[in-house]
Scaffold this motif. Structure first.
Motif, PDB file in Angstrom:
ATOM      1  N   GLY A   6     -17.403   6.731 -21.762  1.00  0.00           N
ATOM      2  CA  GLY A   6     -17.757   5.854 -20.652  1.00  0.00           C
ATOM      3  C   GLY A   6     -18.241   4.481 -21.080  1.00  0.00           C
ATOM      4  N   ALA A   7     -18.286   4.245 -22.390  1.00  0.00           N
ATOM      5  CA  ALA A   7     -18.802   2.964 -22.878  1.00  0.00           C
ATOM      6  C   ALA A   7     -17.907   1.821 -22.406  1.00  0.00           C
ATOM      7  CB  ALA A   7     -18.886   2.978 -24.391  1.00  0.00           C
ATOM      8  N   SER A   8     -18.529   0.693 -22.093  1.00  0.00           N
ATOM      9  CA  SER A   8     -17.722  -0.442 -21.674  1.00  0.00           C
ATOM     10  C   SER A   8     -17.239  -1.183 -22.910  1.00  0.00           C
ATOM     11  CB  SER A   8     -18.521  -1.365 -20.757  1.00  0.00           C
ATOM     12  OG  SER A   8     -19.648  -1.831 -21.435  1.00  0.00           O
ATOM     13  N   MET A   9     -16.139  -1.889 -22.749  1.00  0.00           N
ATOM     14  CA  MET A   9     -15.501  -2.581 -23.860  1.00  0.00           C
ATOM     15  C   MET A   9     -15.112  -3.952 -23.325  1.00  0.00           C
ATOM     16  SD  MET A   9     -12.107  -3.466 -24.840  1.00  0.00           S
ATOM     17  CE  MET A   9     -11.213  -2.676 -23.559  1.00  0.00           C
ATOM     18  N   LYS A  10     -15.234  -4.961 -24.176  1.00  0.00           N
ATOM     19  CA  LYS A  10     -14.875  -6.325 -23.762  1.00  0.00           C
ATOM     20  C   LYS A  10     -14.206  -7.029 -24.922  1.00  0.00           C
ATOM     21  CE  LYS A  10     -17.643  -8.337 -20.351  1.00  0.00           C
ATOM     22  NZ  LYS A  10     -18.829  -8.954 -19.841  1.00  0.00           N
ATOM     23  N   LYS A  11     -13.088  -7.683 -24.661  1.00  0.00           N
ATOM     24  CA  LYS A  11     -12.374  -8.398 -25.724  1.00  0.00           C
ATOM     25  C   LYS A  11     -11.871  -9.728 -25.211  1.00  0.00           C
ATOM     26  CE  LYS A  11     -10.426  -4.771 -28.596  1.00  0.00           C
ATOM     27  NZ  LYS A  11      -9.285  -3.980 -28.976  1.00  0.00           N
ATOM     28  N   ASP A  12     -11.877 -10.710 -26.107  1.00  0.00           N
ATOM     29  CA  ASP A  12     -11.209 -11.969 -25.796  1.00  0.00           C
ATOM     30  C   ASP A  12      -9.730 -11.768 -26.082  1.00  0.00           C
ATOM     31  OD1 ASP A  12     -13.471 -13.397 -25.053  1.00  0.00           O
ATOM     32  OD2 ASP A  12     -13.985 -13.785 -27.138  1.00  0.00           O
ATOM     33  N   VAL A  13      -8.907 -12.220 -25.161  1.00  0.00           N
ATOM     34  CA  VAL A  13      -7.466 -12.012 -25.315  1.00  0.00           C
ATOM     35  C   VAL A  13      -6.710 -13.299 -24.987  1.00  0.00           C
ATOM     36  CG1 VAL A  13      -7.470  -9.523 -24.850  1.00  0.00           C
ATOM     37  CG2 VAL A  13      -7.324 -11.124 -22.935  1.00  0.00           C
ATOM     38  N   ILE A  14      -5.467 -13.324 -25.435  1.00  0.00           N
ATOM     39  CA  ILE A  14      -4.535 -14.373 -25.032  1.00  0.00           C
ATOM     40  C   ILE A  14      -3.618 -13.740 -23.993  1.00  0.00           C
ATOM     41  CG2 ILE A  14      -2.671 -15.910 -25.766  1.00  0.00           C
ATOM     42  CD1 ILE A  14      -5.419 -16.626 -26.939  1.00  0.00           C
ATOM     43  N   ILE A  15      -3.486 -14.393 -22.844  1.00  0.00           N
ATOM     44  CA  ILE A  15      -2.676 -13.876 -21.747  1.00  0.00           C
ATOM     45  C   ILE A  15      -1.467 -14.786 -21.568  1.00  0.00           C
ATOM     46  CG2 ILE A  15      -2.657 -13.402 -19.268  1.00  0.00           C
ATOM     47  CD1 ILE A  15      -5.722 -12.971 -19.546  1.00  0.00           C
ATOM     48  N   THR A  16      -0.293 -14.189 -21.614  1.00  0.00           N
ATOM     49  CA  THR A  16       0.947 -14.931 -21.387  1.00  0.00           C
ATOM     50  C   THR A  16       1.525 -14.450 -20.067  1.00  0.00           C
ATOM     51  OG1 THR A  16       1.298 -14.887 -23.760  1.00  0.00           O
ATOM     52  CG2 THR A  16       3.171 -15.548 -22.408  1.00  0.00           C
ATOM     53  N   ILE A  17       1.721 -15.378 -19.148  1.00  0.00           N
ATOM     54  CA  ILE A  17       2.230 -15.015 -17.821  1.00  0.00           C
ATOM     55  C   ILE A  17       3.558 -15.716 -17.574  1.00  0.00           C
ATOM     56  CG2 ILE A  17       1.829 -15.256 -15.336  1.00  0.00           C
ATOM     57  CD1 ILE A  17      -1.183 -14.955 -16.003  1.00  0.00           C
ATOM     58  N   ALA A  18       4.528 -14.948 -17.127  1.00  0.00           N
ATOM     59  CA  ALA A  18       5.801 -15.512 -16.671  1.00  0.00           C
ATOM     60  C   ALA A  18       5.964 -15.037 -15.236  1.00  0.00           C
ATOM     61  CB  ALA A  18       6.950 -15.018 -17.538  1.00  0.00           C
ATOM     62  N   SER A  19       5.895 -15.984 -14.325  1.00  0.00           N
ATOM     63  CA  SER A  19       5.966 -15.655 -12.907  1.00  0.00           C
ATOM     64  C   SER A  19       7.158 -16.382 -12.320  1.00  0.00           C
ATOM     65  CB  SER A  19       4.657 -16.111 -12.255  1.00  0.00           C
ATOM     66  OG  SER A  19       4.748 -16.065 -10.870  1.00  0.00           O
ATOM     67  N   ARG A  20       7.935 -15.669 -11.514  1.00  0.00           N
ATOM     68  CA  ARG A  20       9.116 -16.294 -10.941  1.00  0.00           C
ATOM     69  C   ARG A  20       9.194 -15.885  -9.479  1.00  0.00           C
ATOM     70  NH1 ARG A  20      15.017 -17.093 -12.659  1.00  0.00           N
ATOM     71  NH2 ARG A  20      16.081 -16.818 -10.687  1.00  0.00           N
ATOM     72  N   GLN A  21       9.441 -16.864  -8.619  1.00  0.00           N
ATOM     73  CA  GLN A  21       9.643 -16.508  -7.216  1.00  0.00           C
ATOM     74  C   GLN A  21      10.902 -17.171  -6.691  1.00  0.00           C
ATOM     75  OE1 GLN A  21       5.660 -17.274  -6.077  1.00  0.00           O
ATOM     76  NE2 GLN A  21       6.044 -19.364  -5.436  1.00  0.00           N
ATOM     77  N   ASP A  22      11.622 -16.413  -5.892  1.00  0.00           N
ATOM     78  CA  ASP A  22      12.873 -16.894  -5.307  1.00  0.00           C
ATOM     79  C   ASP A  22      12.727 -16.914  -3.796  1.00  0.00           C
ATOM     80  OD1 ASP A  22      15.074 -17.064  -7.452  1.00  0.00           O
ATOM     81  OD2 ASP A  22      14.063 -15.181  -7.909  1.00  0.00           O
ATOM     82  N   PHE A  23      12.929 -18.086  -3.219  1.00  0.00           N
ATOM     83  CA  PHE A  23      12.915 -18.219  -1.770  1.00  0.00           C
ATOM     84  C   PHE A  23      14.323 -18.547  -1.319  1.00  0.00           C
ATOM     85  CE2 PHE A  23       8.553 -19.264  -2.973  1.00  0.00           C
ATOM     86  CZ  PHE A  23       7.859 -18.420  -2.121  1.00  0.00           C
ATOM     87  N   GLU A  24      14.682 -18.038  -0.177  1.00  0.00           N
ATOM     88  CA  GLU A  24      16.006 -18.293   0.400  1.00  0.00           C
ATOM     89  C   GLU A  24      16.306 -19.791   0.398  1.00  0.00           C
ATOM     90  OE1 GLU A  24      19.310 -16.310   2.061  1.00  0.00           O
ATOM     91  OE2 GLU A  24      17.413 -15.377   1.507  1.00  0.00           O
ATOM     92  N   GLY A  25      17.438 -20.172  -0.170  1.00  0.00           N
ATOM     93  CA  GLY A  25      17.871 -21.568  -0.108  1.00  0.00           C
ATOM     94  C   GLY A  25      17.074 -22.542  -0.960  1.00  0.00           C
ATOM     95  N   CYS A  26      16.248 -22.037  -1.888  1.00  0.00           N
ATOM     96  CA  CYS A  26      15.465 -22.931  -2.758  1.00  0.00           C
ATOM     97  C   CYS A  26      15.758 -22.592  -4.210  1.00  0.00           C
ATOM     98  CB  CYS A  26      13.963 -22.741  -2.533  1.00  0.00           C
ATOM     99  SG  CYS A  26      13.422 -23.140  -0.892  1.00  0.00           S
ATOM    100  N   GLU A  27      15.455 -23.551  -5.063  1.00  0.00           N
ATOM    101  CA  GLU A  27      15.522 -23.280  -6.497  1.00  0.00           C
ATOM    102  C   GLU A  27      14.443 -22.254  -6.839  1.00  0.00           C
ATOM    103  OE1 GLU A  27      17.266 -24.810  -9.369  1.00  0.00           O
ATOM    104  OE2 GLU A  27      18.610 -24.989  -7.644  1.00  0.00           O
ATOM    105  N   PRO A  28      14.728 -21.360  -7.767  1.00  0.00           N
ATOM    106  CA  PRO A  28      13.661 -20.432  -8.186  1.00  0.00           C
ATOM    107  C   PRO A  28      12.465 -21.219  -8.720  1.00  0.00           C
ATOM    108  CG  PRO A  28      15.771 -19.767  -9.109  1.00  0.00           C
ATOM    109  CD  PRO A  28      15.987 -21.106  -8.466  1.00  0.00           C
ATOM    110  N   ASP A  29      11.286 -20.760  -8.396  1.00  0.00           N
ATOM    111  CA  ASP A  29      10.057 -21.415  -8.824  1.00  0.00           C
ATOM    112  C   ASP A  29       9.494 -20.585  -9.980  1.00  0.00           C
ATOM    113  OD1 ASP A  29       7.801 -22.941  -8.933  1.00  0.00           O
ATOM    114  OD2 ASP A  29       6.845 -22.027  -7.179  1.00  0.00           O
ATOM    115  N   ARG A  30       9.344 -21.218 -11.140  1.00  0.00           N
ATOM    116  CA  ARG A  30       8.836 -20.502 -12.319  1.00  0.00           C
ATOM    117  C   ARG A  30       7.515 -21.085 -12.769  1.00  0.00           C
ATOM    118  NH1 ARG A  30      12.164 -17.258 -15.777  1.00  0.00           N
ATOM    119  NH2 ARG A  30      10.268 -17.304 -16.999  1.00  0.00           N
TER     120      ARG A  30
END
Length: 152
Positions: A6-30
């Motif tokens: 049950g011990a808690s743990m904490k770490k510094d991390v590097i987060i890499t996010i790739a997010s993509r959204q597609d809307f009708e009739g629009c260029e994909p937004d990345r």
């Protein structure tokens, strides 16, 4: 060793996010983002948190992801408060407060893969979003979490 489960743990991390959204009739937004964040465990669940930036248009917002085996809860606090729940093959309806009033936002998750543990890992979510019952687009959110150098 005998470290408590049950011990808690904490770490510094590097987060890499790739997010993509597609809307009708629009260029994909990345959005591709690499940022420092924290990975921690509380009550047996893993959490990842990071600060949004000008790049995502949400400066002054902290995003926290609560990672459970089959679902992910995304909570934003600060300038753009919001909460979204992603669970495979489930629909979640949330209410968002905006400058022009509140609106209903539904997310329907088609696919969720989460391998994040205390050593990092990755998360991928495919979902559609409806705003006030109009289909607003399809989204793919991918996140990789890597412990920072020297974080041992």
């Amino acid at each position: 060793m005998g470290a408590e489960q049950g011990a808690s743990m904490k770490k510094d991390v590097i987060i890499t996010i790739a997010s993509r959204q597609d809307f009708e009739g629009c260029e994909p937004d990345r959005i591709d983002l690499i940022t420092a964040g924290r990975l921690y465990r509380r009550n047996g669940k893993y959490f990842v948190s990071y600060e949004e930036s000008e790049l995502t248009g949400m400066e002054g917002t902290r995003t926290t992801l609560k990672l459970e085996e089959r679902q992910v809860t995304m909570t934003r606090t600060g300038t753009h408060p919001a909460q979204m729940l992603f669970a495979e093959h489930k629909k979640h309806v949330g209410l968002y407060q905006t400058e022009i009033g509140s609106m209903t936002v539904s997310t329907h998750t088609s696919h969720l893969v989460n391998t994040i543990n205390e050593n990092g890992g990755s998360l991928a979510i495919d979902y559609t979003v409806e705003i006030d019952s109009n289909l607003a687009g399809t989204h793919r959110f991918e996140m990789a979490v890597t412990p920072s150098a020297g974080g041992h």
